[in-house]
Design a protein around this motif. Structure first.
Motif, PDB file in Angstrom:
ATOM      1  N   VAL A 340       6.877   9.246   6.039  1.00 43.50           N
ATOM      2  CA  VAL A 340       6.829   7.853   5.596  1.00 43.50           C
ATOM      3  C   VAL A 340       5.384   7.482   5.297  1.00 43.50           C
ATOM      4  O   VAL A 340       4.474   7.842   6.044  1.00 43.50           O
ATOM      5  N   PHE A 341       5.177   6.751   4.202  1.00 44.48           N
ATOM      6  CA  PHE A 341       3.832   6.322   3.826  1.00 44.48           C
ATOM      7  C   PHE A 341       3.836   4.820   3.552  1.00 44.48           C
ATOM      8  O   PHE A 341       4.889   4.201   3.371  1.00 44.48           O
ATOM      9  N   SER A 342       2.669   4.221   3.512  1.00 44.76           N
ATOM     10  CA  SER A 342       2.519   2.789   3.249  1.00 44.76           C
ATOM     11  C   SER A 342       2.788   2.516   1.772  1.00 44.76           C
ATOM     12  O   SER A 342       2.156   3.110   0.899  1.00 44.76           O
ATOM     13  N   SER A 343       3.713   1.609   1.489  1.00 45.21           N
ATOM     14  CA  SER A 343       4.059   1.331   0.103  1.00 45.21           C
ATOM     15  C   SER A 343       2.905   0.640  -0.610  1.00 45.21           C
ATOM     16  O   SER A 343       2.075  -0.036   0.000  1.00 45.21           O
ATOM     17  N   GLY A 344       2.864   0.820  -1.928  1.00 42.11           N
ATOM     18  CA  GLY A 344       1.825   0.199  -2.728  1.00 42.11           C
ATOM     19  C   GLY A 344       0.477   0.854  -2.606  1.00 42.11           C
ATOM     20  O   GLY A 344      -0.516   0.326  -3.103  1.00 42.11           O
ATOM     21  N   ALA A 345       0.409   2.016  -1.946  1.00 34.88           N
ATOM     22  CA  ALA A 345      -0.861   2.708  -1.710  1.00 34.88           C
ATOM     23  C   ALA A 345      -0.747   4.139  -2.225  1.00 34.88           C
ATOM     24  O   ALA A 345      -0.313   5.034  -1.481  1.00 34.88           O
ATOM     25  N   PRO A 346      -1.130   4.393  -3.481  1.00 37.76           N
ATOM     26  CA  PRO A 346      -1.031   5.757  -4.016  1.00 37.76           C
ATOM     27  C   PRO A 346      -1.741   6.815  -3.184  1.00 37.76           C
ATOM     28  O   PRO A 346      -1.207   7.923  -3.042  1.00 37.76           O
ATOM     29  N   PRO A 347      -2.929   6.541  -2.569  1.00 38.69           N
ATOM     30  CA  PRO A 347      -3.533   7.577  -1.717  1.00 38.69           C
ATOM     31  C   PRO A 347      -2.651   7.956  -0.533  1.00 38.69           C
ATOM     32  O   PRO A 347      -2.588   9.135  -0.158  1.00 38.69           O
ATOM     33  N   ALA A 348      -1.949   6.956   0.040  1.00 41.31           N
ATOM     34  CA  ALA A 348      -1.051   7.262   1.160  1.00 41.31           C
ATOM     35  C   ALA A 348       0.129   8.100   0.692  1.00 41.31           C
ATOM     36  O   ALA A 348       0.581   9.020   1.396  1.00 41.31           O
ATOM     37  N   LEU A 349       0.634   7.806  -0.496  1.00 35.88           N
ATOM     38  CA  LEU A 349       1.731   8.605  -1.042  1.00 35.88           C
ATOM     39  C   LEU A 349       1.260  10.033  -1.309  1.00 35.88           C
ATOM     40  O   LEU A 349       1.959  11.005  -0.983  1.00 35.88           O
ATOM     41  N   ALA A 350       0.055  10.161  -1.867  1.00 33.08           N
ATOM     42  CA  ALA A 350      -0.496  11.489  -2.126  1.00 33.08           C
ATOM     43  C   ALA A 350      -0.652  12.280  -0.835  1.00 33.08           C
ATOM     44  O   ALA A 350      -0.338  13.476  -0.775  1.00 33.08           O
ATOM     45  N   ASP A 351      -1.125  11.630   0.215  1.00 27.29           N
ATOM     46  CA  ASP A 351      -1.281  12.307   1.512  1.00 27.29           C
ATOM     47  C   ASP A 351       0.079  12.744   2.064  1.00 27.29           C
ATOM     48  O   ASP A 351       0.191  13.820   2.672  1.00 27.29           O
ATOM     49  N   ALA A 352       1.100  11.900   1.875  1.00 30.26           N
ATOM     50  CA  ALA A 352       2.432  12.255   2.363  1.00 30.26           C
ATOM     51  C   ALA A 352       2.957  13.494   1.648  1.00 30.26           C
ATOM     52  O   ALA A 352       3.549  14.390   2.271  1.00 30.26           O
ATOM     53  N   VAL A 353       2.748  13.560   0.341  1.00 29.71           N
ATOM     54  CA  VAL A 353       3.185  14.737  -0.416  1.00 29.71           C
ATOM     55  C   VAL A 353       2.415  15.969   0.035  1.00 29.71           C
ATOM     56  O   VAL A 353       2.991  17.053   0.252  1.00 29.71           O
TER      57      VAL A 353
END
Length: 402
Positions: A340-353
């Protein structure tokens, strides 16, 4: 029993409308589906899940004007006449109306005939409209026809009068109870796949040096976080992380996202745009990926509904990278099906991937999600709740005043 399902768009096709009608038909009920008809198809069609009754075109007007005059608004007299005709033809014993726009129409027709009405509430409709307005994508007609304030007023008026409200997730159930619905009249019927789709795990072989294949399945709209997903892919590639994104679906904001991908330097080697495809083909495309992504924004809408794609990913044995929109995040955390990552935050999404780069971790999470579908998040369990709700309402008759 004789049941009318009121759907505010053309049919075919809609995954939930088909599943609900098919489940009712399989249980021995006679199901009639009242639908719009912008495509000007045959007025009546027998299908395995229901007999479809399409709105007759207006004589003497063109297809464009006919489509405008068939807009699914509760104050549109065409919908009142159409539903009344179908209900009388079917000798309806229950009306199930999908979502808010035609809920008052269903109450009026059902009340005049002493027929109970069930709301199949697939989403938080006022919040969904607010997302569109906040994204700057509202159109002039939306000032009246898709106005979030008006929708909220309509919702507050009709919800307590429904004989039963079907919601897709527990968070939505809590919301409608706050709006005045008797808890005894609320039933959760989720957006889940059949168990059969999760029974055969697909072996996944990680090829050294191959890019991590991400998949997004669904509508291409700003409030679904698609732009954040594109930004995250661009960020990963700048980090020299091998990743490729497969986009399955279309939507009103698709041209914006194509332009955004081009501006980010994401060519065909980075993003594949597959468009809208038949559902079975879409599921095969999902199954061929490494990670399923749910980038939806954690707002009032997505904190009270849950997307089909989450369970489609889990059934296919894909680990999930989900935003922290409350229902999806809860399911992913409780089942161990992903990160799970923080929505609206592309760096957090990138880290999750990037956290899912390990094939062994992906395999464990994918298997956890698949088993959760077999055990709990499946259409067989939701069908039992659907049938109990609709059958009890029809047997009891309308509880609300006309």
């Amino acid at each position: 029993m004789r049941i009318v399902y009121l759907w505010d768009a053309d049919y075919p096709w809609d995954v939930r409308a088909e599943k609900v009608c098919a489940a009712l038909s399989a249980a021995g009920h006679h199901v009639h589906l009242a639908a719009r008809n912008r495509a000007r198809l045959a007025p009546r069609e027998r299908r395995p899940e229901a007999t479809v009754h399409r709105m007759p075109p207006l004589a003497g007007v063109g297809a464009r004007m006919d489509a405008l005059l068939s807009f699914p608004a509760f104050f549109n007299p065409r919908w009142l006449r159409h539903l009344a005709r179908v209900a009388d033809h079917a000798r309806a014993e229950a009306i199930v109306v999908r979502d808010l726009p035609l809920a008052p129409t269903a109450l009026r027709v059902g009340g005049a005939r002493g027929v109970p009405v069930v709301l199949d509430m697939a989403e938080n409709y006022p919040a969904m409209l607010r997302e569109t307005w906040d994204a700057g994508r509202a159109r002039p007609l939306d000032l009246l026809a898709r106005n979030p304030r008006l929708a909220a007023m309509v919702e507050r008026a009709v919800l307590p009068r429904m004989d039963r409200v079907l919601v897709v997730v527990e968070e939505s159930a809590e919301r409608v109870k706050v709006l005045g619905v008797d808890p005894a009249r609320v039933t959760v019927v989720g957006n889940t796949p059949p168990r059969a789709r999760a029974r055969d795990p697909r072996p996944r072989k990680a090829e050294p040096g191959a890019p991590l294949e991400l998949v997004y399945l669904g509508l291409m709209e700003i409030h679904r976080g698609v732009g954040d997903l594109l930004d995250a892919v661009a960020l990963l590639r700048r980090r020299s992380f091998p990743v490729r994104l497969r986009m399955v679906g279309d939507g009103r904001d698709l041209p914006l996202f194509r332009a955004r991908a081009e501006g980010l330097g994401l060519g065909a080697d980075a993003v594949e745009w597959l468009g809208r495809v038949p559902h079975a083909d879409a599921l095969r495309m999902v199954a061929g990926a490494d990670v399923g992504v749910v980038p939806h924004r954690a707002d009032d809408s997505w904190n009270s509904t849950i997307p089909n794609k989450l369970f489609d990913y889990m059934a296919a044995g894909l680990p999930v990278a989900s935003s922290d929109a409350a229902p999806a995040a809860r399911v992913v955390r409780e089942t161990g099906a992903g990160v799970v990552f923080s929505s609206g935050a592309p760096p957090a999404l990138a880290d999750a991937v990037a956290a899912l780069a390990d094939p062994a971790l992906r395999a464990r999470m994918g298997e956890a999600g698949r088993r959760a579908v077999l055990r709990e998040y499946n259409w067989e369990r939701d069908t039992a709740r659907l049938l109990a709700a609709v059958e009890s309402v029809a047997a009891a008759g309308p509880a609300s005043a006309p």
